[in-house]
Structures are given as C-alpha cells and as structure tokens.
Write an enzyme that holds these catalytic residues in place. Structure first.
Site, short mmCIF file in Angstrom:
data_model
loop_
_atom_site.label_atom_id
_atom_site.label_comp_id
_atom_site.label_asym_id
_atom_site.label_seq_id
_atom_site.Cartn_x
_atom_site.Cartn_y
_atom_site.Cartn_z
N GLU A 14 26.49 51.37 40.36
CA GLU A 14 26.35 51.98 41.69
C GLU A 14 27.65 52.56 42.28
OE1 GLU A 14 24.50 48.90 44.06
OE2 GLU A 14 22.67 48.94 42.88
N GLU B 18 15.96 48.40 35.65
CA GLU B 18 15.52 47.45 36.69
C GLU B 18 14.18 47.90 37.26
OE1 GLU B 18 18.68 46.76 39.54
OE2 GLU B 18 20.21 46.89 37.99
C1 XIL Z 1 19.30 41.71 42.98
C2 XIL Z 1 18.61 40.41 42.55
O1 XIL Z 1 17.34 40.71 42.07
C3 XIL Z 1 18.53 39.45 43.70
O2 XIL Z 1 18.06 38.19 43.26
C4 XIL Z 1 19.89 39.29 44.38
O3 XIL Z 1 19.75 38.50 45.54
C5 XIL Z 1 20.49 40.63 44.74
O4 XIL Z 1 20.53 41.45 43.60
N1 XIL Z 1 20.53 46.54 41.87
C6 XIL Z 1 21.09 45.73 40.91
C7 XIL Z 1 20.64 44.32 40.78
O5 XIL Z 1 21.88 46.22 40.09
O6 XIL Z 1 21.65 43.47 40.34
C8 XIL Z 1 20.06 43.80 42.07
O7 XIL Z 1 19.52 42.51 41.84
C9 XIL Z 1 19.02 44.76 42.62
C10 XIL Z 1 19.60 46.11 42.88
#
Ligand code: XIL
Length: 373
Positions: free
Chosen positions: A156, A261
């Site tokens: 990011e 994701e």
């Molecule tokens: C999120 C997790 O799913 C949660 O459990 C945590 O509280 C916050 O992070 N982008 C990413 C991930 O790269 O690491 C994030 O994961 C969601 C957004």
C-alpha cells in the site's frame, strides 16, 4: 432379492457420488492454473476449532498469515523479535504441504512507531530508517529462507490517485524506500519471489502508478515477480471491465498477478478502500442482513463471485495465486471494517463452516478451464 440388489447399487452410487463431490476442492480444480489460498489466523493454526483447521488443510493449496507476520507482531521494539506465532504458522502450512506466502515486510499500518523515531520522539534520519528496514527485512526473510515462497515486500505505497502515500517511510526516505525494501528482501533470500501489494489496483491512476513502479524497479535491477491485487471487492465496484483492464496493464508490464486478499462484501459501503485506519459510524441501514441474506441478493453475490473467478481463470497464464481473505463469514475482518459490529458474508464458507454453493460452480468452472501454464 432383486429389489435388495437394486437398492444396494443405488446406495453405492449415492455413496460414491457424495464421496467424489466431497473430494472435489478448489485446490484440486485449480491445480496447474493457479494456487488457491486462504488467509488464516492463529486460532486456526492452533487448531482451536479442528473443523476449520481441516478445511484449510483440505480445500486450499496455499496459506498466508492474516496478521502474525506483520511488522508489529514480529518486531514490536527495536532489537526485540517475537517469532512464536509466525513459526507455528509456517510449520502449519508445511505440514499441510501448502505454499506459504509472507505478508508483509514494509507497510504503514500494523508497525511499531519505534521504527520511525529516536529516543526523543523525533523522526530518525534517512540512514537510520534505512538501516532499521534492513535489519527488519533480513531478520524476517532470513528466518524463513527457503520455506516462504514469496513476500509482499511493500504494501500500500500509493493513494488511489496514483500519488505516493505520505507514509513515514516516504516522508523520511522518499520513494526509494520501496527500492531498498526489494533489494534487502532479495539479499536475505535470493530464491524468494518478491511482490508489490496494494488495494484498488483496478483504479486506473493507481494501476498506472504501480506499472511505473514495476518499470522503475526493473530498471534499477530489482527482482519483482508479481503485483498483488488485494481485491477487497464490493457488489458493484470494481467492475469486471476495470479489473480486466488492470490485468492487461500488469501483464504488459511483464509481471505476474496475485489475487492476494479476495473478499466480496455484500453490505452497503461508505468507503471503497482498504486502508485499515478508515472507520465509519454504525447504523442499521448499513447492516441490513443480520437475519440472513435475501435470495435475490445472494444470487447477485454468487454471480459477482463467479464473474470474477472466471476472469481470474481467463488470465491464469499470469495469475499465479488467488487467496481468499479469511476462511468463513464468522471470522472475516469485514464484520469490523470499515464499520464495527456488522454482519458481512464475503467469503467462501458460511458461519457454520459450510461450503457455499457457489464453490461447486467455481470448481466446475476451473475444471473446464484448460491449463495455461
Ligand atoms: C487486516 C486483518 O484482516 C485484520 O485482522 C487486522 O485487524 C487488520 O488487517 N490490507 C492488508 C491486510 O494488507 O493485512 C489487512 O488485514 C486488510 C487490508
């Protein structure tokens, strides 16, 4: 006797067909096309609910840690590393013969503030930050050298409009922090694949910025294998067209693509991004499916998932992995983001750990797709 024989045959057919369908999994159906991954939490690694751990082991060919490999948990203070959870996570994936991905090395979220400040709380110099990055990356990547297939090296770094996010890394080191991170990761494990990861990669300006970054990294002699598109999706956005356009651009830039994701929120959204510090006020209108999802809405969601999955398959010559962000609707992070206390239904298993019907359709689609690699 005759009737008994016929019933026995029918019973056998039923038994065989249920077994066969129980044996069909996304992991098997996508074999040779791409890896089918899932993000997992420590309860699942620790087998707190054995049903979940078994599903993860049987239905997926790759795993990534939802949290335990991030900078904050692994490196909470300077010179203090905590490996217990990450060690267990990697061992879990290995035990299940799954491909293990490392998420993530350099990110503005879930990182100790110590990284950026000196004893008096002032920003450290570029040299100090660069050295701290090096130590962090060498420690984490070095520890799992040869066991983690690839790393989300930087997560990011861009805003949706394609400008650099003004993170502490950027403020102190400028855009070169990205290059340094890739160099350090490669030094720490020359065989590991290296990825740049972001959300809203489908947004044209952001996609163009990422393509430019890929070019710059390559020109600087850095290894970059793939761009990870987080793919936290909603019911309308990103459109199929925008998603395909982003795939075309990335493919033309000479990198592979990872869906890192994936989830498809069924809820109305006040925000299309995935910056985890975003937060909005709860209201009942924003949480409409507490008593279940109406059939027509469920159908729309199924179609959206299938449309996207079809696109991933269409590009399986360059899409190396599709990872769902969480096993089931009970545990999805979207129940708390970007509004706390909602009930979302964005992933492939329901709150009772039942595989959703759409998975059978996905399996059929994958089986029909010719291996392109
Ligand atoms: C999120 C997790 O799913 C949660 O459990 C945590 O509280 C916050 O992070 N982008 C990413 C991930 O790269 O690491 C994030 O994961 C969601 C957004």
């Amino acid at each position: 006797m005759k009737t008994r024989t016929i019933s026995a045959i029918i019973a056998m057919i039923i038994l065989v067909s249920t077994n066969v369908s129980a044996r069909e999994t996304l992991a098997k159906a996508t074999k040779g096309k791409f890896l089918m991954g899932v993000a997992i939490n420590m309860q699942q690694v620790n087998g707190v609910n054995p049903v979940e751990s078994d599903l993860i082991a049987n239905e997926f060919s790759a795993v990534v840690a939802e949290n335990c490999m991030k900078p904050q948990p692994t490196h909470p203070q300077e010179n203090k590393y905590v490996w217990d959870d990450a060690d267990k996570f990697v061992a879990f994936g290995e035990k299940n013969k799954q491909t293990v991905t490392g998420h993530c090395l350099i990110w503005h979220s879930q990182i100790g503030r110590w990284m950026f400040v000196n004893d008096s709380g002032k920003d450290v110099s570029p040299e100090v930050l660069k050295e701290r990055m090096r130590q962090h990356i060498y420690a984490v990547v070095g520890r799992y050298k040869g066991r983690v297939k690839g790393w989300d090296v930087v997560n990011e770094a861009f805003e949706d409009n394609g400008t650099y996010r003004k993170s502490k890394f950027y403020q102190i080191l400028g855009k070169d922090f990205i290059k340094y991170a890739f160099q350090f990761a490669h030094e720490a494990d020359p065989n590991a694949e290296l990825y740049y990861n972001d959300y809203n990669v489908e947004t044209p300006a952001k996609c163009d910025a990422i393509v430019q970054l890929v070019k710059e990294l390559k020109a600087a002699g850095c290894r970059i294998d793939a761009v990870g598109s987080q793919s936290h999706m909603h019911m309308v956005n990103p459109t199929l067209e925008a998603t395909e356009t982003s795939f075309k651009k990335l493919k033309a830039a000479g990198v592979h693509i990872l869906i890192t994701e994936w989830d498809v929120s069924i809820l109305p959204s006040p925000y299309d991004g995935a910056n985890i510090s975003a937060s909005f006020k709860y209201s009942k209108e924003m949480d409409p499916y507490r008593d279940g999802v109406p059939a027509d809405v469920q159908q729309k969601w199924n179609k959206r998932v299938l449309d996207m999955f079809g696109l991933f398959l269409k590009y399986s010559d360059v899409v190396d992995r599709v990872t769902v962000w969480g096993l089931n609707d009970a545990g999805t992070w979207l129940n708390g983001f970007p509004i706390r206390g909602r009930m979302d239904y964005p992933v492939l298993f329901d709150r009772k750990n039942q595989r959703k019907s759409v998975v059978d359709e996905m399996i059929k689609m994958a089986q029909k797709t010719k291996v392109k690699k």
